[in-house]
Design an enzyme around this catalytic site. Structure first.
Site, PDB file in Angstrom:
ATOM      1  N   TYR A 126      -1.644  -0.333  10.939  1.00 13.04           N
ATOM      2  CA  TYR A 126      -1.890  -0.428   9.650  1.00 13.04           C
ATOM      3  C   TYR A 126      -0.583  -0.043   8.750  1.00 13.04           C
ATOM      4  CZ  TYR A 126      -3.680  -0.945   4.762  1.00 13.04           C
ATOM      5  OH  TYR A 126      -3.867  -1.317   3.478  1.00 13.04           O
ATOM      6  N   SER A 154       0.848  -1.117  -0.147  1.00 14.68           N
ATOM      7  CA  SER A 154      -0.006  -0.110   0.039  1.00 14.68           C
ATOM      8  C   SER A 154       0.919   1.333  -0.085  1.00 14.68           C
ATOM      9  CB  SER A 154      -0.830   0.052   1.367  1.00 14.68           C
ATOM     10  OG  SER A 154      -1.477   1.190   1.468  1.00 14.68           O
TER      11      SER A 154
HETATM   12  P1  NDP Z   1     -11.723  -5.751   0.769  1.00 15.48           P
HETATM   13  O1  NDP Z   1     -12.286  -5.623   2.262  1.00 15.48           O
HETATM   14  O2  NDP Z   1     -12.970  -5.404  -0.355  1.00 15.48           O
HETATM   15  O3  NDP Z   1     -11.406  -6.971   0.666  1.00 15.48           O
HETATM   16  C1  NDP Z   1     -10.425  -7.688   1.578  1.00 15.48           C
HETATM   17  C2  NDP Z   1     -10.210  -9.219   1.241  1.00 15.48           C
HETATM   18  O4  NDP Z   1      -9.429  -9.784   2.275  1.00 15.48           O
HETATM   19  C3  NDP Z   1     -11.633  -9.973   1.382  1.00 15.48           C
HETATM   20  O5  NDP Z   1     -11.754 -10.785   0.265  1.00 15.48           O
HETATM   21  C4  NDP Z   1     -11.388 -10.920   2.668  1.00 15.48           C
HETATM   22  O6  NDP Z   1     -12.206 -12.106   2.526  1.00 15.48           O
HETATM   23  C5  NDP Z   1     -10.160 -11.136   2.712  1.00 15.48           C
HETATM   24  N1  NDP Z   1      -9.684 -11.146   4.132  1.00 15.48           N
HETATM   25  C6  NDP Z   1      -9.725 -10.396   5.149  1.00 15.48           C
HETATM   26  N2  NDP Z   1      -9.038 -10.833   6.277  1.00 15.48           N
HETATM   27  C7  NDP Z   1      -8.929 -12.237   5.913  1.00 15.48           C
HETATM   28  C8  NDP Z   1      -8.410 -13.411   6.694  1.00 15.48           C
HETATM   29  N3  NDP Z   1      -8.195 -13.640   7.932  1.00 15.48           N
HETATM   30  N4  NDP Z   1      -8.353 -14.462   6.126  1.00 15.48           N
HETATM   31  C9  NDP Z   1      -8.915 -14.788   4.608  1.00 15.48           C
HETATM   32  N5  NDP Z   1      -9.135 -13.528   3.805  1.00 15.48           N
HETATM   33  C10 NDP Z   1      -9.289 -12.592   4.688  1.00 15.48           C
HETATM   34  O7  NDP Z   1     -10.495  -4.731   0.746  1.00 15.48           O
HETATM   35  P2  NDP Z   1      -9.496  -4.480  -0.648  1.00 15.48           P
HETATM   36  O8  NDP Z   1      -9.949  -5.366  -1.645  1.00 15.48           O
HETATM   37  O9  NDP Z   1      -9.445  -3.187  -1.051  1.00 15.48           O
HETATM   38  O10 NDP Z   1      -7.836  -4.995  -0.025  1.00 15.48           O
HETATM   39  C11 NDP Z   1      -7.332  -5.929  -0.358  1.00 15.48           C
HETATM   40  C12 NDP Z   1      -5.756  -5.694  -0.247  1.00 15.48           C
HETATM   41  O11 NDP Z   1      -5.553  -4.547  -0.714  1.00 15.48           O
HETATM   42  C13 NDP Z   1      -5.581  -5.451   1.144  1.00 15.48           C
HETATM   43  O12 NDP Z   1      -4.266  -6.056   1.660  1.00 15.48           O
HETATM   44  C14 NDP Z   1      -5.443  -4.066   1.709  1.00 15.48           C
HETATM   45  O13 NDP Z   1      -4.686  -3.885   2.566  1.00 15.48           O
HETATM   46  C15 NDP Z   1      -4.952  -3.566   0.317  1.00 15.48           C
HETATM   47  N6  NDP Z   1      -5.089  -2.135   0.054  1.00 15.48           N
HETATM   48  C16 NDP Z   1      -6.173  -1.701  -0.183  1.00 15.48           C
HETATM   49  C17 NDP Z   1      -6.308  -0.333  -0.667  1.00 15.48           C
HETATM   50  C18 NDP Z   1      -7.742   0.328  -0.585  1.00 15.48           C
HETATM   51  O14 NDP Z   1      -7.769   1.527  -0.567  1.00 15.48           O
HETATM   52  N7  NDP Z   1      -8.906  -0.218  -0.737  1.00 15.48           N
HETATM   53  C19 NDP Z   1      -5.087   0.504  -0.674  1.00 15.48           C
HETATM   54  C20 NDP Z   1      -3.921  -0.161  -0.688  1.00 15.48           C
HETATM   55  C21 NDP Z   1      -3.801  -1.633  -0.322  1.00 15.48           C
HETATM   56  P3  NDP Z   1     -13.155 -12.429   3.748  1.00 15.48           P
HETATM   57  O15 NDP Z   1     -13.687 -11.486   4.580  1.00 15.48           O
HETATM   58  O16 NDP Z   1     -14.315 -13.522   2.988  1.00 15.48           O
HETATM   59  O17 NDP Z   1     -12.303 -13.522   4.311  1.00 15.48           O
HETATM   60  C1  8X3 Z   2      -5.124   1.590   2.023  1.00 19.35           C
HETATM   61  C2  8X3 Z   2      -5.089   2.997   1.647  1.00 19.35           C
HETATM   62  O1  8X3 Z   2      -4.691   5.432   2.219  1.00 19.35           O
HETATM   63  O2  8X3 Z   2      -5.841   3.958   3.693  1.00 19.35           O
HETATM   64  O3  8X3 Z   2      -4.161   0.689   2.182  1.00 19.35           O
HETATM   65  O4  8X3 Z   2      -3.515   3.479   3.576  1.00 19.35           O
HETATM   66  S1  8X3 Z   2      -4.628   3.984   2.768  1.00 19.35           S
END
Ligand code: NDP
Ligand code: 8X3
Length: 251
Positions: free
Chosen positions: A152, A139
């Site tokens: 985080y 991220s």
């Molecule tokens: P979502 O909340 O939409 O998706 C998160 C996914 O992670 C879900 O499919 C969830 O599945 C899975 N997950 C969470 N905890 C667990 C667990 N303990 N075991 C297995 N699966 C898990 O978020 P995003 O798609 O945005 O996030 C995806 C990744 O991208 C993350 O690592 C996040 O930190 C990163 N990211 C996101 C950004 C943003 O702004 N959205 C920016 C930068 C990075 P389920 O609940 O079914 O287990």
């Molecule tokens: C998720 C994006 O800006 O909340 O990783 O860090 S931010």
């Protein structure tokens, strides 16, 4: 069997979009997450398009579940070409002195330990094959620290460091490692971070056009489809309206 991609966190957001786009690019997909009904729904959507799909339901925080799921893969699914370590979350925005220990543990256990548990199972399969590609979802929070981001940001700095370390460890095994560092992507991420407060989640993206899961999925597909001798090590991607964690041009 086509090339195989395993995507963690494929039930939502970036992971779901990546599973769909990798499938469209010709990969057979192993989709994982905790929410079984969502895995089944996505599996049906992909199977209906003629794509081979396998679902694995596990919590990345549970090392035994991770081991059993991946060690129990049918032999024809074991030749994993691409691992997308995507499962992750932010919980809460409290300063350290008010932080909730359970929130910290959820983030550390999922974003760092979970990514390690999955990689520990999949990397040996890639090493056996003499090739592979690991894509880690870090991220902008792994490049910078911002108010309310403390733990985080620490977990995503850890992912950033692990991507570099894995690249060294995997070097002699012909395994690529790509670190993806997105800025604001509108998914369920902020709803999870604000514990279901949809108003607070909506405010994160107010007045800007954020990235979508599909934007990140396109980037991942591009990275994993480069020629064998090319590795994209680290990709930062932000909405045009964002210059850093704290510099956002809201209209
Ligand atoms: P979502 O909340 O939409 O998706 C998160 C996914 O992670 C879900 O499919 C969830 O599945 C899975 N997950 C969470 N905890 C667990 C667990 N303990 N075991 C297995 N699966 C898990 O978020 P995003 O798609 O945005 O996030 C995806 C990744 O991208 C993350 O690592 C996040 O930190 C990163 N990211 C996101 C950004 C943003 O702004 N959205 C920016 C930068 C990075 P389920 O609940 O079914 O287990
Ligand atoms: C998720 C994006 O800006 O909340 O990783 O860090 S931010």
């Amino acid at each position: 069997m086509n090339k195989i991609a395993l995507i963690t966190g494929a039930t939502s957001g970036i992971g779901k979009a990546t599973a769909i786009k990798l499938a469209e690019a010709g990969y057979s997909t192993i989709i994982t997450g905790r929410r079984k009904e969502r895995l089944d729904e996505l599996a049906k959507e992909l199977t209906d398009k003629g794509i081979q799909v396998l679902t694995l339901q596990f919590d990345v925080r549970n090392q035994t579940e991770v081991h059993n799921a991946i060690a129990g893969l049918p032999s024809e699914w074991q030749n994993i070409d691409v691992l997308v370590n995507n499962a992750g979350l932010a919980v809460g925005t409290s300063p350290i002195q008010d932080g909730i220990v359970d929130d910290w543990e959820r983030m550390i256990d999922t974003n760092v330990k979970g990514l390690l548990y999955v990689t520990h199972e999949v990397a040996p399969l890639m090493i056996k094959n003499g090739k592979g590609h690991i894509v880690n979802l870090a991220s902008v929070a792994g490049k910078e620290v911002y108010p309310g981001g403390n733990v985080y940001c620490a977990t995503k700095h850890a992912v950033d460091a692990l991507s570099k370390a894995m690249r060294i460890d995997m070097l002699k095994h012909n395994i690529k490692v790509t670190n993806i560092a997105p800025g604001m992507v509108e998914t369920e991420f902020s709803i999870v971070r604000y514990k279901g407060d949809t108003q607070a989640a909506d405010n994160v993206y107010k007045g800007i056009t954020p990235l979508t899961g599909e934007d990140i999925a396109d980037t991942i597909v591009f990275a994993v489809t480069r020629p064998a001798h090319v590795c994209l090590n680290d990709i930062q991607i932000m909405p045009t309206a964002q210059a850093s964690s704290r510099d956002v041009d809201r209209k």
